[in-house]
Design an enzyme around this catalytic site. Structure first.
Site, PDB file in Angstrom:
ATOM      1  N   GLU A   1       6.693  25.201 -16.717  1.00  0.00           N
ATOM      2  CA  GLU A   1       7.796  25.223 -15.761  1.00  0.00           C
ATOM      3  C   GLU A   1       7.309  25.495 -14.347  1.00  0.00           C
ATOM      4  OE1 GLU A   1      10.898  24.291 -16.296  1.00  0.00           O
ATOM      5  OE2 GLU A   1      10.130  23.810 -18.288  1.00  0.00           O
TER       6      GLU A   1
ATOM      7  N   SER B   1     -14.291  19.328 -17.677  1.00  0.00           N
ATOM      8  CA  SER B   1     -13.355  18.257 -18.020  1.00  0.00           C
ATOM      9  C   SER B   1     -13.882  17.105 -18.863  1.00  0.00           C
ATOM     10  CB  SER B   1     -12.726  17.686 -16.750  1.00  0.00           C
ATOM     11  OG  SER B   1     -12.265  18.708 -15.917  1.00  0.00           O
TER      12      SER B   1
ATOM     13  N   HIS C   1       0.638  15.275 -23.138  1.00  0.00           N
ATOM     14  CA  HIS C   1      -0.799  15.523 -22.995  1.00  0.00           C
ATOM     15  C   HIS C   1      -1.024  16.607 -21.940  1.00  0.00           C
ATOM     16  CE1 HIS C   1      -5.057  15.008 -22.267  1.00  0.00           C
ATOM     17  NE2 HIS C   1      -4.801  14.740 -21.011  1.00  0.00           N
ATOM     18  N   SER C   2      -0.330  16.460 -20.835  1.00  0.00           N
ATOM     19  CA  SER C   2      -0.432  17.448 -19.757  1.00  0.00           C
ATOM     20  C   SER C   2       0.776  17.245 -18.868  1.00  0.00           C
ATOM     21  CB  SER C   2      -1.709  17.234 -18.955  1.00  0.00           C
ATOM     22  OG  SER C   2      -1.593  16.048 -18.183  1.00  0.00           O
TER      23      SER C   2
END
Lengths: 487, 410
Positions: free
Chosen positions: A164, A250, A379-380
């Site tokens: 959020e 990453s 996913h993100s």
């Protein structure tokens, strides 16, 4: 260096001979301490140990295993044994090949691309969270169970609130582990503090278990001065040396060969610890997955490769990712013992990881665990998964197969948890998180000097020059640069 | 932009030097002393007693710097020293091995990994005998997956080991680019300094004798942009051993470039323990007329050209830059300020090579001191051909170097 074949003791050789005459090669052979042993190939037939007992290859029975002992110690090597067997009365139906004896067959048959049935999935709790009768599992104490459950709830709330916060524009990026809480918490619970973690990026639960505070999570996401990474990585790329949690990088799967390297160093130091490296189903397509597992197997490194098969790699479904029966079957290709486990069953994950850890450390071997689960969230924050998958599929997994609910049922039924504790916990975590976010938001960002430190151990002259230049530029044009960051 | 970085430091340093320090005679006998008063490098400097000198405040450490650099008085790579003990004669690959072996003895955390480095002894025999001495775990044979054993080395380094990763040929390390760039170079930074990666990545590169395009690559040009790594190139048995040892002792990831054709160079090196500073260039031949900057194998082509040049009456100053990242702009700058003419001779390709970066760095910092544009001799932008004649044409030859100097000095 090829340690193709070592001479085994007489009894083992005869045992193998008996097997060979039956037309299939090898089987589980007990390791002989003083010498090497056969490298057998199990062609998928029934496997027996030296006593002729039939064993299920999928069970983790420690008495029977295949291994070529390569590293006796870090001391100087002993003389190579020649790869030709010294047994003069060998059966002439098989021939020495690098790697071991292989028997011939005149029946031309291709090994099937898949077995008749998929590898079964180990679980301990049923969908409602009731313990399945007669199951193999590692009992957990009340303390551990309650701690596991609280952490799963905390992780769930943390994911919601940070997600959020990203939507509100307060942090730039976030990645949830919704639906996979059992995996990270339960696997972390089965490990010791000395075990080294190489995460992919969807395992903050492991760090949470190890004591990373909500404030520390928030600081990393906001990239402020208090972040251990000094604001240099994207949100959720946590790293904490003191928690033995290596900084997330990453690129996918790069942590797998590194895991082999860390296990190598543990081996050199003779430490009673293992490495646990996580990967998703998509990551197993990377070249590093192949070579990382291969290396770990060859080096007999104590690594647990934990694959979270959650069905989706962003928008790529597993059916488009590989054509094998998931990831568990790939373990055998590298000579790695593997198991498929229900990733949404916290107790099953806990038991499997406990057992895997013991094997990895005591037997100095890698283990592959495939946990079947589902990525409930996107996913993100840069993804909207409803674009490529059905909403009702997501809802189904979120409601009916939720790992947190399932585990809650179990702890509640035993009487270790109550509704009241639930409400209290949720409120308390929520409050702490909101506070942490507020504090993190207000905390200063790292100063300009931190742009140039840690590139090397000490900044070289060219970086010092560049820093000086940047400072001059910022001082000369203060309006073009953020005023709230100290120069 | 004027020489903002070197101007201040260099002036201060120069003023404290003995007045005749730049006399070429003194250089021949004591280059170390002049280097030692330069602005201190910001890396770990190892003292002769083997302890680490980690405090590197550049302003206050001159005295320390003296001690640190007096590890051995190596006067000149070719002159036999009258100060040190007789030393022993060995080939470059043996010098590398000696350096590696000494470091492995000195520090049990040093380990070697790569293809065929164990009992086979390495494709160029740099690790010969080490597996027998230290065991096959510490000198580890890996399966063929460069990205993975480099990744493995990085993982091991993050947990406290000091791995030396050997690429059988530098060109194969292209497969390891992901690990070298994204992890090796970056993890120290992105982890906020929590994890260090004291890894050494080494291997032979450069144009050999008809090895074909894939085995004749100059990886230094591809790697030079990666932040967080250091690159050095050895060219003599002396600096090979010294750089190997320094690289192993460094806390940063270091890539050590060896050259396929230099492994059998013979030289007499001192017996005592010494290291070569990772960020220093080497003065090969002091001179007055022109600065020739080179490294690795091209050093020998340059020295051959230098003979011809001397006969023709020129006095070239030849510097082996050794440190490819970062450049030793101090030594280079001093030379430029003296000669005002620069020739760069490299094996890299014209586009994006070390020479290209060096040209830019010198122009940026020492533009005012140049009397002529910098000439950079490099290989053409072509894959290295197999045919012997073609291969020879793609590498800078002494005749071209002589012609370039003559052109510069008009």
């Amino acid at each position: 260096m090829a340690n193709w074949l070592r001479i085994s003791s007489r009894t083992v050789a005869n045992h193998i001979k008996k097997r060979m005459n039956k037309g299939f090669m090898g089987g589980a052979v007990h390791v002989n301490q003083s010498s090497g042993l056969w490298w057998g190939l199990n062609r998928g037939g029934p496997v027996s140990d030296r006593n002729g007992r039939h064993i299920d290859p999928l069970a983790w029975n420690r008495a029977t295993f295949l291994c070529v002992q390569r590293f006796k110690s870090t001391l100087a090597e002993k003389q190579h044994d020649s790869f030709l067997s010294s047994d003069s009365d060998d059966d002439n139906q098989s021939v020495d090949f690098p790697g071991g004896k292989v028997s011939y067959t005149s029946e031309m048959s291709f090994i099937s691309e898949s077995s008749q049935t998929r590898v079964p999935c180990y679980r301990v709790l049923d969908d409602d969270g009731d313990l399945i009768s007669d199951c193999d599992f590692q009992q957990v104490s009340k303390e551990v169970a309650v701690r596991m459950y609280s952490n799963m709830v905390t992780l769930q709330i943390m994911d919601n609130i940070f997600y959020e916060a990203q939507r509100q524009g307060r942090i730039s990026f976030y990645l949830t582990s919704a639906g996979e809480e059992a995996i990270s918490i339960a696997s972390a619970a089965a490990l010791s503090e000395q075990d080294i973690i190489l995460p992919q990026y969807r395992e903050p639960g492991v760090l949470l278990w190890r004591g990373f505070t909500l404030q520390e999570f928030a600081d990393q996401c906001f990239g402020n001065k208090a972040d251990y990474g000094k604001g240099r990585q994207m949100p959720i790329h946590y790293g904490s040396k003191k928690h033995n949690f290596f900084t997330i990088s990453s690129p996918i799967a790069t942590q797998l060969p590194q895991a082999a390297g860390i296990a190598y160093s543990l081996k050199m130091d003779n430490k009673k610890a293992c490495v646990v490296s996580y990967i998703g189903d998509g990551g197993t397509s990377e070249g590093d997955f192949h070579s990382g597992l291969n290396f770990a197997a060859v080096m007999e490194a104590p690594v647990i490769f934990f694959c979270r098969n959650n069905g989706w790699a962003i928008s790529t479904n597993v059916s488009e990712q590989f054509r094998s029966d998931g990831i568990v079957v790939k373990g055998r290709a590298y000579g790695i013992r593997s198991i498929r486990v229900d990733g949404n069953d916290a107790l099953a994950v806990y038991s499997a990881v406990s057992a895997a850890r013991e094997m990895a450390i005591n037997e100095q071997r890698p283990i592959l665990i495939e946990a079947l689960t589902y990525r409930v969230g996107h996913h993100s924050t840069s993804d909207d998964s409803t674009k490529y998958r059905q909403l009702d599929e997501i809802v189904y997994w979120k409601k009916a197969r939720n790992p947190v609910n399932r585990f809650r049922n179990w702890v509640q039924n035993i009487g270790w948890w109550s509704e009241q504790q639930e409400t209290q916990l949720r409120n308390s975590v929520r409050k702490q998180l909101l506070e942490a976010i507020q504090v993190a938001e207000k905390t200063e960002k790292p100063p300009l000097s931190e742009l140039f430190t840690d590139v090397y151990d000490h900044p070289p002259s060219n970086l010092e020059e560049q820093e000086k230049h940047l400072r001059e530029t910022v001082t000369r044009h203060p309006k073009d640069y953020p005023s709230d960051i100290s120069v | 932009m004027a020489a903002i970085f070197q101007g201040v430091g260099a002036a201060a340093a120069l003023s404290s030097l003995p007045s005749n320090s730049f006399d070429s005679k003194n250089f021949l006998f004591s280059p170390r002393r002049s280097f030692s008063v330069r602005k201190a490098p910001s890396f770990v400097v190892v003292r002769s007693d083997g302890t680490m000198n980690l405090d590197l405040n550049p302003k206050g450490r001159r005295a320390q710097q003296f001690i640190a650099n007096a590890v051995t008085t190596k006067e000149d790579s070719s002159a036999a020293s009258s100060f040190s003990k007789p030393g022993n004669e060995l080939l470059l690959f043996e010098a590398l091995r000696e350096g590696l072996e000494e470091e492995m003895e000195r520090d049990p955390r040093v380990c070697v990994m790569g293809e065929d480095v164990g009992h086979y002894g390495g494709s160029y025999k740099v690790t010969k005998g080490l597996a027998k001495k230290f065991g096959d775990l510490r000198v580890l044979d890996t399966p063929i997956a460069e990205n993975s054993f480099t990744g493995m080395g990085i993982g091991a380094a993050m947990t406290g080991l000091r791995p030396v990763v050997e690429g059988m040929n530098m060109g194969f390390l292209l497969l390891a680019f992901n690990q070298i760039s994204n992890n090796c170079g970056m993890l120290h930074y992105t982890s906020g300094g929590q994890f260090t990666i004291p890894i050494v990545i080494r291997g032979p590169g450069g144009v050999g004798r008809q090895l074909g395009a894939e085995h004749s690559q100059r990886l230094e040009s591809y790697f030079q942009s990666i932040p967080g790594i250091q690159m050095v190139a050895c060219s003599t048995p002396y600096n090979a051993k010294g750089l190997m040892k320094a690289a192993i002792r460094s806390e940063n990831p270091v890539i050590l470039f060896e050259h396929v054709l230099l492994y059998n160079l013979k030289e007499r090196i001192p017996d005592e323990d010494y290291i070569c500073n990772l960020e220093e260039a080497e003065m090969v031949r002091p001179g007055e007329h022109v600065t020739i900057l080179t490294y690795s194998r091209m050093r020998y082509h340059v020295m051959q050209a230098a003979k011809t040049l001397v006969n023709k009456g020129y006095d070239p100053e030849v510097i082996d830059i050794r440190s490819l990242k970062p450049f030793d702009l101090y030594t280079i700058g001093n030379s430029v300020k003296k000669t005002h003419r620069v020739l760069i001779v490299e094996e890299c390709m014209r586009t994006g090579g070390i020479g290209a970066s060096l040209t830019a760095a010198i122009t940026e910092n020492f533009h005012d001191y140049l009397d002529a544009p910098i000439i950079c001799l490099s290989s053409q932008d072509v894959p290295t051909p197999y045919a012997g004649t073609l291969e020879e044409w793609t590498v800078v030859q002494p005749a071209q170097i002589v012609a370039a100097v003559e052109q510069l000095c008009q």
